[in-house]
Design a protein around this motif. Structure first.
Motif, mmCIF file in Angstrom:
data_model
loop_
_atom_site.group_PDB
_atom_site.id
_atom_site.type_symbol
_atom_site.label_atom_id
_atom_site.label_comp_id
_atom_site.label_asym_id
_atom_site.label_seq_id
_atom_site.Cartn_x
_atom_site.Cartn_y
_atom_site.Cartn_z
ATOM 1 N N THR A 43 -53.702 -68.342 24.121
ATOM 2 C CA THR A 43 -54.260 -67.732 22.916
ATOM 3 C C THR A 43 -53.246 -66.753 22.330
ATOM 4 O OG1 THR A 43 -55.324 -65.993 24.224
ATOM 5 C CG2 THR A 43 -56.632 -67.954 23.734
ATOM 6 N N GLY A 44 -53.467 -66.387 21.060
ATOM 7 C CA GLY A 44 -52.571 -65.451 20.382
ATOM 8 C C GLY A 44 -51.441 -66.132 19.647
ATOM 9 N N PHE A 45 -51.446 -67.477 19.656
ATOM 10 C CA PHE A 45 -50.341 -68.217 19.039
ATOM 11 C C PHE A 45 -50.571 -68.389 17.542
ATOM 12 C CE2 PHE A 45 -48.408 -72.244 17.693
ATOM 13 C CZ PHE A 45 -47.090 -72.010 18.043
ATOM 14 N N THR A 46 -49.548 -68.103 16.751
ATOM 15 C CA THR A 46 -49.565 -68.372 15.315
ATOM 16 C C THR A 46 -48.290 -69.117 14.944
ATOM 17 O OG1 THR A 46 -48.521 -66.239 14.810
ATOM 18 C CG2 THR A 46 -50.929 -66.318 14.764
ATOM 19 N N SER A 47 -48.356 -69.880 13.878
ATOM 20 C CA SER A 47 -47.187 -70.633 13.439
ATOM 21 C C SER A 47 -47.235 -70.790 11.921
ATOM 22 C CB SER A 47 -47.165 -72.010 14.107
ATOM 23 O OG SER A 47 -45.998 -72.719 13.776
ATOM 24 N N PRO A 48 -46.121 -70.521 11.224
ATOM 25 C CA PRO A 48 -44.846 -70.066 11.795
ATOM 26 C C PRO A 48 -44.858 -68.569 12.086
ATOM 27 C CG PRO A 48 -44.654 -70.236 9.428
ATOM 28 C CD PRO A 48 -46.032 -70.742 9.758
ATOM 29 N N THR A 67 -51.240 -65.051 25.484
ATOM 30 C CA THR A 67 -51.995 -64.858 26.719
ATOM 31 C C THR A 67 -52.427 -66.204 27.275
ATOM 32 O OG1 THR A 67 -52.815 -62.685 26.018
ATOM 33 C CG2 THR A 67 -54.027 -63.800 27.766
ATOM 34 N N CYS A 68 -52.121 -66.413 28.540
ATOM 35 C CA CYS A 68 -52.521 -67.634 29.244
ATOM 36 C C CYS A 68 -53.638 -67.268 30.219
ATOM 37 C CB CYS A 68 -51.330 -68.224 29.989
ATOM 38 S SG CYS A 68 -51.732 -69.711 30.938
ATOM 39 N N ASP A 97 -41.000 -60.483 34.187
ATOM 40 C CA ASP A 97 -41.546 -59.231 33.638
ATOM 41 C C ASP A 97 -42.684 -59.482 32.655
ATOM 42 O OD1 ASP A 97 -39.628 -57.775 35.087
ATOM 43 O OD2 ASP A 97 -38.154 -58.017 33.488
ATOM 44 N N VAL A 98 -43.698 -60.219 33.101
ATOM 45 C CA VAL A 98 -44.882 -60.460 32.277
ATOM 46 C C VAL A 98 -46.079 -59.740 32.901
ATOM 47 C CG1 VAL A 98 -44.071 -62.663 31.385
ATOM 48 C CG2 VAL A 98 -45.361 -62.612 33.510
ATOM 49 N N LYS A 99 -47.071 -59.440 32.069
ATOM 50 C CA LYS A 99 -48.271 -58.758 32.547
ATOM 51 C C LYS A 99 -49.196 -59.766 33.230
ATOM 52 C CE LYS A 99 -48.094 -55.436 28.728
ATOM 53 N NZ LYS A 99 -48.796 -54.924 27.517
ATOM 54 N N CYS A 140 -47.071 -72.304 29.938
ATOM 55 C CA CYS A 140 -47.764 -71.497 30.938
ATOM 56 C C CYS A 140 -48.104 -72.436 32.096
ATOM 57 C CB CYS A 140 -49.020 -70.896 30.315
ATOM 58 S SG CYS A 140 -50.269 -70.382 31.490
ATOM 59 N N ARG A 141 -47.666 -72.079 33.277
ATOM 60 C CA ARG A 141 -47.829 -72.956 34.450
ATOM 61 C C ARG A 141 -48.742 -72.292 35.472
ATOM 62 N NH1 ARG A 141 -43.003 -75.602 38.174
ATOM 63 N NH2 ARG A 141 -44.141 -75.599 40.142
ATOM 64 N N VAL A 142 -49.767 -73.029 35.890
ATOM 65 C CA VAL A 142 -50.725 -72.529 36.884
ATOM 66 C C VAL A 142 -50.501 -73.271 38.198
ATOM 67 C CG1 VAL A 142 -53.154 -72.327 37.503
ATOM 68 C CG2 VAL A 142 -52.434 -71.903 35.145
ATOM 69 N N ASP A 143 -50.184 -72.509 39.241
ATOM 70 C CA ASP A 143 -49.997 -73.074 40.581
ATOM 71 C C ASP A 143 -51.141 -72.622 41.480
ATOM 72 O OD1 ASP A 143 -47.287 -74.418 40.510
ATOM 73 O OD2 ASP A 143 -46.720 -72.418 39.816
ATOM 74 N N HIS A 144 -51.598 -73.558 42.319
ATOM 75 C CA HIS A 144 -52.684 -73.236 43.252
ATOM 76 C C HIS A 144 -52.666 -74.261 44.373
ATOM 77 C CE1 HIS A 144 -56.912 -72.636 44.641
ATOM 78 N NE2 HIS A 144 -56.637 -71.384 44.316
ATOM 79 N N GLU A 145 -53.043 -73.830 45.561
ATOM 80 C CA GLU A 145 -52.981 -74.726 46.717
ATOM 81 C C GLU A 145 -53.914 -75.922 46.582
ATOM 82 O OE1 GLU A 145 -54.815 -72.741 50.305
ATOM 83 O OE2 GLU A 145 -54.722 -71.008 48.948
ATOM 84 N N SER A 146 -54.939 -75.814 45.739
ATOM 85 C CA SER A 146 -55.858 -76.940 45.554
ATOM 86 C C SER A 146 -55.266 -78.034 44.668
ATOM 87 C CB SER A 146 -57.171 -76.453 44.935
ATOM 88 O OG SER A 146 -56.956 -75.989 43.607
#
Length: 243
Positions: A59-64, A74-75, A97-99, A132-138
């Motif tokens: 979210t928060g994406f605008t173009s151009p 924000t992911c 260095d991301v929140k 945005c990449r989500v890693d999880h053991e499942s």
């Protein structure tokens, strides 16, 4: 166990096996197996159920985006247990260095995880793929990914290229005005010493190219090329000295 999802697989004096289908988070807990022998034999096992994270959303994406503007992307992903890990990439390079924020659902015992990427738009980012990449053991080493392609609008960058590094009287010279911007710059404007080109018969403009034939000393001066687009304008100069 009174649940249609739980099936007795094997039962004997030596072994008792069950299978659980369509596993849910509520199935997590301690299971007890008892063999009614003399004496009774009991064994316990704790079943841990992993919460699979939902597909991430950006979210928060605008173009151009205008060059110099601040962008906050924000992911977010929900439903993971334990908490999923989120990483940002610009093209194939990881952004550090991301929140990072983690919130627990105390009822379902799952986590909602979000991460915010904060940056200033630069023309070098035009066309870059932000993911945005989500890693999880499942996920069995197959991450879930959300992507956006950046479109950056910026003022023209202008430079003049000369065809003759040592122009002499009687020769000709071609000055090419290269302009790069987004949106694409309009046709360039050529001037000499702050005014119009004084000899249009010898000084011919064709698109971005200024051609001057039969050079003489009166052609000495400062030639300016200006390019503009809806974002702004820019110019550069070339000093011509006829030898």
């Amino acid at each position: 166990l009174r649940d249609n999802r739980i099936e007795l697989v094997r039962a004997s004096w030596h072994e008792l096996s069950i299978s659980v289908s369509d596993v849910s988070l509520s199935d997590e807990g301690q299971y007890t197996c008892s063999l009614f022998t003399m004496p009774v034999k009991t064994s316990k096992a704790f079943l841990t159920v992993l919460g699979v994270p939902e597909k991430p959303q950006i979210t928060g994406f605008t173009s151009p985006i205008m060059e110099g503007e601040r962008m906050q992307l924000t992911c977010k992903t929900s439903g993971s247990k334990p908490a999923a890990d989120i990483r940002w990439f610009k093209n194939d390079k990881e952004v550090k260095d991301v929140k990072y924020l983690k919130e627990e659902d105390t009822v379902r015992k799952t986590f909602t995880v979000s991460s915010t990427l904060d940056f200033l738009a630069d023309r070098s980012d035009d066309g870059a793929v932000v993911s945005c990449r989500v890693d999880h053991e499942s996920l069995n080493s197959t991450p879930q990914i959300a992507m956006q392609v950046l479109e950056i609008h910026y003022t023209p960058l202008v430079k003049i290229i000369s065809s003759n590094s040592w122009p002499e009287e009687g020769q000709s010279i071609v000055l090419t005005c290269e302009s790069k911007g987004k949106p694409v710059p309009e046709p360039v404007l050529w001037t000499k010493d702050g005014g119009e080109l004084p000899d249009p018969e010898r000084m011919v403009v064709n698109g971005r190219v200024l051609s001057i034939s039969f050079l003489n000393k009166t052609d000495n001066g400062t030639y300016r090329c200006e390019a503009k687009n809806p974002i702004g304008r820019n110019s550069t100069e070339y000093v011509l000295i006829v030898h």
